[in-house]
Design a protein around this motif. Structure first.
Motif, PDB file in Angstrom:
ATOM      1  N   LEU A 177       0.833  -1.206   0.000  1.00 41.47           N
ATOM      2  CA  LEU A 177       0.000   0.000   0.000  1.00 41.47           C
ATOM      3  C   LEU A 177       0.871   1.261   0.000  1.00 41.47           C
ATOM      4  CD1 LEU A 177      -2.925   0.881  -0.015  1.00 41.47           C
ATOM      5  CD2 LEU A 177      -2.969   0.730   2.470  1.00 41.47           C
ATOM      6  N   VAL A 178       1.973   1.212   0.737  1.00 42.24           N
ATOM      7  CA  VAL A 178       2.888   2.362   0.758  1.00 42.24           C
ATOM      8  C   VAL A 178       3.496   2.566  -0.636  1.00 42.24           C
ATOM      9  CG1 VAL A 178       5.103   3.197   1.656  1.00 42.24           C
ATOM     10  CG2 VAL A 178       3.395   2.280   3.225  1.00 42.24           C
ATOM     11  N   LEU A 179       3.912   1.480  -1.279  1.00 39.09           N
ATOM     12  CA  LEU A 179       4.506   1.600  -2.617  1.00 39.09           C
ATOM     13  C   LEU A 179       3.480   2.114  -3.617  1.00 39.09           C
ATOM     14  CD1 LEU A 179       6.673  -1.666  -2.752  1.00 39.09           C
ATOM     15  CD2 LEU A 179       7.486   0.672  -2.413  1.00 39.09           C
ATOM     16  N   LYS A 180       2.264   1.601  -3.505  1.00 41.36           N
ATOM     17  CA  LYS A 180       1.203   2.074  -4.415  1.00 41.36           C
ATOM     18  C   LYS A 180       0.988   3.578  -4.217  1.00 41.36           C
ATOM     19  CE  LYS A 180      -3.677   1.988  -5.328  1.00 41.36           C
ATOM     20  NZ  LYS A 180      -5.010   1.826  -4.810  1.00 41.36           N
ATOM     21  N   THR A 181       0.991   4.007  -2.955  1.00 46.67           N
ATOM     22  CA  THR A 181       0.766   5.433  -2.666  1.00 46.67           C
ATOM     23  C   THR A 181       1.911   6.277  -3.217  1.00 46.67           C
ATOM     24  OG1 THR A 181      -0.395   4.734  -0.677  1.00 46.67           O
ATOM     25  CG2 THR A 181       0.217   7.047  -0.809  1.00 46.67           C
ATOM     26  N   ALA A 182       3.144   5.798  -2.999  1.00 40.67           N
ATOM     27  CA  ALA A 182       4.312   6.535  -3.513  1.00 40.67           C
ATOM     28  C   ALA A 182       4.216   6.655  -5.029  1.00 40.67           C
ATOM     29  CB  ALA A 182       5.598   5.810  -3.110  1.00 40.67           C
ATOM     30  N   ASP A 183       3.849   5.572  -5.672  1.00 36.28           N
ATOM     31  CA  ASP A 183       3.720   5.549  -7.128  1.00 36.28           C
ATOM     32  C   ASP A 183       2.652   6.547  -7.587  1.00 36.28           C
ATOM     33  OD1 ASP A 183       4.547   4.351  -9.575  1.00 36.28           O
ATOM     34  OD2 ASP A 183       2.677   3.203  -9.637  1.00 36.28           O
ATOM     35  N   MET A 184       1.541   6.597  -6.846  1.00 35.99           N
ATOM     36  CA  MET A 184       0.473   7.535  -7.213  1.00 35.99           C
ATOM     37  C   MET A 184       0.923   8.976  -7.029  1.00 35.99           C
ATOM     38  SD  MET A 184      -3.155   5.950  -6.031  1.00 35.99           S
ATOM     39  CE  MET A 184      -4.052   7.323  -6.733  1.00 35.99           C
ATOM     40  N   ILE A 185       1.630   9.259  -5.928  1.00 40.96           N
ATOM     41  CA  ILE A 185       2.098  10.646  -5.719  1.00 40.96           C
ATOM     42  C   ILE A 185       2.996  11.034  -6.886  1.00 40.96           C
ATOM     43  CG2 ILE A 185       3.444  12.193  -4.237  1.00 40.96           C
ATOM     44  CD1 ILE A 185       2.554  10.566  -1.820  1.00 40.96           C
ATOM     45  N   ASP A 186       3.862  10.106  -7.301  1.00 38.38           N
ATOM     46  CA  ASP A 186       4.753  10.404  -8.431  1.00 38.38           C
ATOM     47  C   ASP A 186       3.966  10.652  -9.721  1.00 38.38           C
ATOM     48  OD1 ASP A 186       7.044  10.102  -6.914  1.00 38.38           O
ATOM     49  OD2 ASP A 186       7.200   7.954  -7.330  1.00 38.38           O
ATOM     50  N   LYS A 187       2.915   9.840  -9.939  1.00 32.47           N
ATOM     51  CA  LYS A 187       2.242   9.894 -11.243  1.00 32.47           C
ATOM     52  C   LYS A 187       1.107  10.910 -11.308  1.00 32.47           C
ATOM     53  CE  LYS A 187       3.429   5.273 -12.786  1.00 32.47           C
ATOM     54  NZ  LYS A 187       3.113   3.865 -12.540  1.00 32.47           N
ATOM     55  N   VAL A 188       0.332  11.041 -10.210  1.00 31.16           N
ATOM     56  CA  VAL A 188      -0.834  11.936 -10.308  1.00 31.16           C
ATOM     57  C   VAL A 188      -0.805  13.048  -9.264  1.00 31.16           C
ATOM     58  CG1 VAL A 188      -2.332  10.215 -11.371  1.00 31.16           C
ATOM     59  CG2 VAL A 188      -2.287  10.382  -8.887  1.00 31.16           C
ATOM     60  N   GLY A 189       0.208  13.071  -8.400  1.00 28.88           N
ATOM     61  CA  GLY A 189       0.337  14.144  -7.408  1.00 28.88           C
ATOM     62  C   GLY A 189      -0.328  13.789  -6.088  1.00 28.88           C
ATOM     63  N   LYS A 212      -2.366  15.440  -4.218  1.00 27.22           N
ATOM     64  CA  LYS A 212      -3.794  15.758  -4.062  1.00 27.22           C
ATOM     65  C   LYS A 212      -4.660  14.606  -4.560  1.00 27.22           C
ATOM     66  CE  LYS A 212      -6.837  19.663  -4.565  1.00 27.22           C
ATOM     67  NZ  LYS A 212      -7.193  20.808  -5.349  1.00 27.22           N
ATOM     68  N   SER A 213      -4.295  14.056  -5.716  1.00 22.96           N
ATOM     69  CA  SER A 213      -5.089  12.950  -6.264  1.00 22.96           C
ATOM     70  C   SER A 213      -4.845  11.644  -5.518  1.00 22.96           C
ATOM     71  CB  SER A 213      -4.767  12.747  -7.746  1.00 22.96           C
ATOM     72  OG  SER A 213      -5.031  13.913  -8.452  1.00 22.96           O
ATOM     73  N   ALA A 214      -3.771  11.608  -4.736  1.00 26.51           N
ATOM     74  CA  ALA A 214      -3.478  10.395  -3.957  1.00 26.51           C
ATOM     75  C   ALA A 214      -3.943  10.561  -2.505  1.00 26.51           C
ATOM     76  CB  ALA A 214      -1.979  10.094  -3.995  1.00 26.51           C
ATOM     77  N   ALA A 215      -4.860  11.542  -2.263  1.00 26.35           N
ATOM     78  CA  ALA A 215      -5.249  11.868  -0.876  1.00 26.35           C
ATOM     79  C   ALA A 215      -5.809  10.644  -0.146  1.00 26.35           C
ATOM     80  CB  ALA A 215      -6.274  12.994  -0.885  1.00 26.35           C
ATOM     81  N   LYS A 216      -6.620   9.853  -0.851  1.00 28.79           N
ATOM     82  CA  LYS A 216      -7.226   8.700  -0.168  1.00 28.79           C
ATOM     83  C   LYS A 216      -6.145   7.700   0.223  1.00 28.79           C
ATOM     84  CE  LYS A 216      -9.933   5.598  -2.273  1.00 28.79           C
ATOM     85  NZ  LYS A 216     -11.123   4.998  -2.905  1.00 28.79           N
ATOM     86  N   GLU A 217      -5.221   7.431  -0.693  1.00 26.71           N
ATOM     87  CA  GLU A 217      -4.160   6.452  -0.417  1.00 26.71           C
ATOM     88  C   GLU A 217      -3.245   6.958   0.700  1.00 26.71           C
ATOM     89  OE1 GLU A 217      -5.362   7.122  -3.376  1.00 26.71           O
ATOM     90  OE2 GLU A 217      -6.110   5.127  -3.888  1.00 26.71           O
TER      91      GLU A 217
END
Ligand SMILES: Cc1cc2nc3c(=O)[nH]c(=O)nc-3n(C[C@H](O)[C@H](O)[C@H](O)COP(=O)(O)OP(=O)(O)OC[C@H]3O[C@@H](n4cnc5c(N)ncnc54)[C@H](O)[C@@H]3O)c2cc1C
Length: 417
Positions: A315-327, A329-334
């Motif tokens: 879950l942490v890796l998925k969140t890091a990946d999302m912050i990198d790809k969509v920022g 703000k868009s990763a707020a839930k993760e």
């Protein structure tokens, strides 16, 4: 999602692990003894920082920072395994200039600082010459809700005058802590509650700043401090405002996204260490004719801990990946999901490990009590669990509202005649 680490990151992991093995882990006892003897900052920390810098293991956390600005050019996903390695020793992140709250403050200065602010404060922070604090939480109001804060930042010609009281301000007792980013209200009557706040740079030695006390966390006294601080007519030039007046709430959100993920990455490392300790103890100690791991309860704790760590890491890796790809703000839930999952997991695994160690588990002879305490503290720091759960539920429900009736085909109520 591809979570394979690039050859560059694998190489950094290898070098970081060697550094930990050669220079940090052998000094755990000395660090512990120095702190117990009141020696702070610990004598060898500056030498190790220089060594880490010379080996290129420095400022690994800041994705947007280019090599010529002193950065390593790593993404959040790249940084995750490195933070996990550092997390195994509570004081290690500072050696690589990757420790909170400096990292979040450097990000704020990097994103929103003026040229003069960067030169004055960001450059020495990136060089590891000074340290910093972030002052938002106040004793008199529920600070989970940043719109509640009461510290007043009043404009007076070419200056701002600050009055208020903060507490639990990490790092403020560190002798090298030279600056605080203070959150207060410049426009308390603004109809938009999210535009009332601003952030301002306050040198620690400003007249009117008083560190009233360093608050212990459970029974743990951190020499760098979680401090109560008063601000009485503190006067700083208008050039110390970060961003513009009214940008404070927005910047607090920007600061906390990456900061939360860094804490969680290090927590995975601490949870791994707790599990390693649990397994080794269970392998060597016997009770009632069997090794501890041969008792069903203990083997279940080991299995559950492994599953929980691996789930949390993904879950942490998925969140890091999302912050990198969509920022962020868009990763707020993760971001909220990892913040609600990981610190709690850390306390659960540390608690099991303490139990396996018997009474020794809650003594200072193992790091387990500290691991538990820090996990517990993280359930408040950067927002309590309940606030994150509220965010997750709100976003989840919002997504469902966007597709009303989508589950109807799955329902099979009896036909009415
Ligand atoms: C070790 C440590 C270090 C810290 N470092 C810093 C720092 O450097 N700088 C800084 O500014 N602050 C720092 N803090 C403070 C931390 O950020 C605050 O404690 C946190 O934001 C909660 O604010 P509060 O303590 O005022 O709790 P409150 O806002 O009073 O909340 C109390 C409780 O109310 C409940 N609650 C709140 N909102 C909701 C909701 N929406 N739904 C359901 N329940 C809710 C939660 O259970 C919560 O724990 C630190 C805290 C700790 C423990």
């Amino acid at each position: 999602m591809n979570f394979d680490h690039s050859p560059k990151v694998q190489e950094l992991c290898r070098r970081l692990t060697c550094f930990m093995d050669d220079h940090i882990i052998p000094r755990i006892r000395q660090h512990h003894d120095d702190i117990a003897a009141g020696i702070f900052p610990v004598s060898f920390v500056d030498d190790l920082k220089q060594l880490a810098k010379s080996e290129g293991l420095w400022n690994l956390f800041l994705p947007d920072l280019k090599a010529d600005e002193g950065g390593a050019g790593l993404t959040n996903l790249d940084y995750a395994p490195l933070a996990e390695i550092m997390g195994r020793v509570s004081w290690a992140a500072e050696i690589f200039n990757c420790s909170a709250p400096d990292t979040g403050n450097m990000e704020i200065l990097h994103m929103f600082g003026t040229g003069a602010q960067k030169k004055h404060w960001l450059a020495p922070l990136l060089a590891g010459k000074i340290r910093s604090a972030f002052a938002m939480t106040e004793p008199d109001v529920s600070s989970s809700d940043a719109t509640n804060i009461q510290t007043i930042i009043r404009r007076d010609n070419a200056n701002y005058i600050i009055n208020g009281r903060k507490w639990f301000i990490s790092n403020a007792a560190h002798p090298n802590c030279k600056v605080m980013i203070v959150m207060g209200k410049t426009d308390p009557d603004n109809a938009d509650r999210h535009r009332q706040q601003s952030m301002i740079l306050v040198p620690m030695d400003s007249a009117g700043v008083t560190v009233e006390r360093n608050i212990p966390i459970m029974h743990h006294h951190s020499p760098e401090g979680h401090c109560e601080i008063t601000f009485r007519d503190v006067c700083v030039p208008t050039g110390n405002i970060l961003g513009g007046e009214g940008d404070g709430f927005m910047m607090a959100q920007a600061r906390l996204g990456p900061g939360r993920i860094h804490h969680c990455m290090r927590s995975i490392g601490q949870s791994e260490l707790a599990l390693d300790l649990m397994v080794e103890r269970a392998l060597e100690r016997k009770a009632f004719g069997k090794y501890l791991h041969q008792h069903g309860a203990v083997s279940e704790w080991i299995a559950r801990s492994r599953m929980e760590i691996d789930q949390a890491r993904l879950l942490v890796l998925k969140t890091a990946d999302m912050i990198d790809k969509v920022g962020a703000k868009s990763a707020a839930k993760e971001i909220s999901m990892i913040k609600a999952v990981v610190p709690k997991m850390q306390t659960v695994i540390a608690d099991r490990a303490m139990q396996v160690f018997g009474a020794m588990g809650i003594s200072p002879d193992t790091p387990l009590a500290d691991i538990w305490t820090w996990g517990r503290a993280l359930r408040y720091a950067d927002g309590p669990d309940e606030v994150h759960l509220r965010t997750i539920a709100r976003l989840e429900i919002g997504e469902s509202r966007n597709s009303p009736g989508a589950t109807l085909p799955y329902l099979t109520p009896p036909l009415r005649t």
